[in-house]
Design a protein around this motif. Structure first.
Motif, PDB file in Angstrom:
ATOM      1  N   LEU A   3       2.586   3.050  20.801  1.00 20.17           N
ATOM      2  CA  LEU A   3       2.483   1.884  21.678  1.00 20.17           C
ATOM      3  C   LEU A   3       2.170   2.267  23.113  1.00 20.17           C
ATOM      4  CD1 LEU A   3       5.640  -0.119  20.551  1.00 20.17           C
ATOM      5  CD2 LEU A   3       3.265  -0.660  20.021  1.00 20.17           C
ATOM      6  N   LEU A   4       1.423   1.384  23.769  1.00 18.62           N
ATOM      7  CA  LEU A   4       1.197   1.431  25.209  1.00 18.62           C
ATOM      8  C   LEU A   4       1.774   0.147  25.777  1.00 18.62           C
ATOM      9  CD1 LEU A   4      -0.127   2.630  27.773  1.00 18.62           C
ATOM     10  CD2 LEU A   4      -2.195   1.343  27.151  1.00 18.62           C
ATOM     11  N   ASP A   6       2.202  -2.609  28.598  1.00 17.75           N
ATOM     12  CA  ASP A   6       1.494  -3.175  29.743  1.00 17.75           C
ATOM     13  C   ASP A   6       2.381  -3.055  30.981  1.00 17.75           C
ATOM     14  OD1 ASP A   6      -0.504  -4.428  31.181  1.00 17.75           O
ATOM     15  OD2 ASP A   6      -0.361  -6.346  30.126  1.00 17.75           O
ATOM     16  N   SER A  44      -5.743   1.794  25.735  1.00 15.34           N
ATOM     17  CA  SER A  44      -5.014   1.691  24.467  1.00 15.34           C
ATOM     18  C   SER A  44      -5.902   2.126  23.306  1.00 15.34           C
ATOM     19  CB  SER A  44      -4.457   0.277  24.247  1.00 15.34           C
ATOM     20  OG  SER A  44      -5.450  -0.627  23.809  1.00 15.34           O
ATOM     21  N   ASP A  47      -6.454   6.020  23.495  1.00 18.81           N
ATOM     22  CA  ASP A  47      -5.242   6.756  23.112  1.00 18.81           C
ATOM     23  C   ASP A  47      -4.741   6.377  21.723  1.00 18.81           C
ATOM     24  OD1 ASP A  47      -5.308   8.016  25.537  1.00 18.81           O
ATOM     25  OD2 ASP A  47      -3.620   6.925  26.406  1.00 18.81           O
ATOM     26  N   ARG A  49      -3.310   3.622  20.718  1.00 15.71           N
ATOM     27  CA  ARG A  49      -1.982   3.025  20.855  1.00 15.71           C
ATOM     28  C   ARG A  49      -2.131   1.516  20.861  1.00 15.71           C
ATOM     29  NH1 ARG A  49       2.191   6.178  22.397  1.00 15.71           N
ATOM     30  NH2 ARG A  49       1.703   8.319  22.979  1.00 15.71           N
ATOM     31  N   LEU A  51      -1.242  -2.080  21.992  1.00 13.64           N
ATOM     32  CA  LEU A  51      -0.815  -2.544  23.312  1.00 13.64           C
ATOM     33  C   LEU A  51       0.289  -3.575  23.161  1.00 13.64           C
ATOM     34  CD1 LEU A  51      -1.338  -2.573  26.391  1.00 13.64           C
ATOM     35  CD2 LEU A  51      -2.864  -4.507  25.964  1.00 13.64           C
ATOM     36  N   HIS A  73      -9.898  -1.771  17.277  1.00 16.00           N
ATOM     37  CA  HIS A  73      -8.843  -1.492  18.262  1.00 16.00           C
ATOM     38  C   HIS A  73      -7.535  -1.307  17.505  1.00 16.00           C
ATOM     39  CE1 HIS A  73      -6.979  -5.539  18.169  1.00 16.00           C
ATOM     40  NE2 HIS A  73      -8.220  -5.999  18.068  1.00 16.00           N
TER      41      HIS A  73
END
Length: 121
Positions: A3-4, A6, A44, A47, A49, A51, A73
């Motif tokens: 995860l990224l 925000d 995201s 990487d 990941r 979001l 994505h």
């Protein structure tokens, strides 16, 4: 699930999610707070990941544009502020909601997180 977070989420929330066993990094920790949403979404993707955000309008549009262009994505998780607290105490509810999706393929999807078992902090 990688995860990224925000920028509305604090590094302390990211740390608590990591303590709960999630592979999490955040825009704030990366020093990219204030970046345009398109850049956050691109990071995201780069990487790999998903979001995690509260920003429904911008990231739903970005995700839709990505998939309608035939590009992939890693997914967007929406944690509405009416369901989940941004404060570090909200990590328990967020962690449970994320864990509930552990075996779910969220690539190319926008998923609205649901509070599991109890009210969000």
């Amino acid at each position: 699930m990688r995860l990224l977070l925000d920028e509305m989420y604090s590094p302390s929330l990211a740390e608590r999610l990591r303590d709960a066993g999630h592979d999490v990094t955040s825009i704030v920790e990366s020093g990219r707070a204030g970046s345009p949403d398109a850049d956050v979404f691109a990071l995201s993707i780069a990487d790999d990941r998903a979001l995690l955000t509260e920003n429904v309008s911008d990231f739903v549009q970005l995700a839709a544009a990505q998939t309608s262009s035939g590009l992939s994505h890693p997914g967007v998780l929406i944690a509405l502020s009416s369901r989940f607290s941004r404060r570090p105490s909200g990590a328990v509810a967020l962690s449970a909601a994320i864990a509930a999706l552990r075996d779910t393929d969220i690539a190319d999807r926008v998923v609205f997180l649901e509070a599991i078992g109890r009210a969000a902090d």
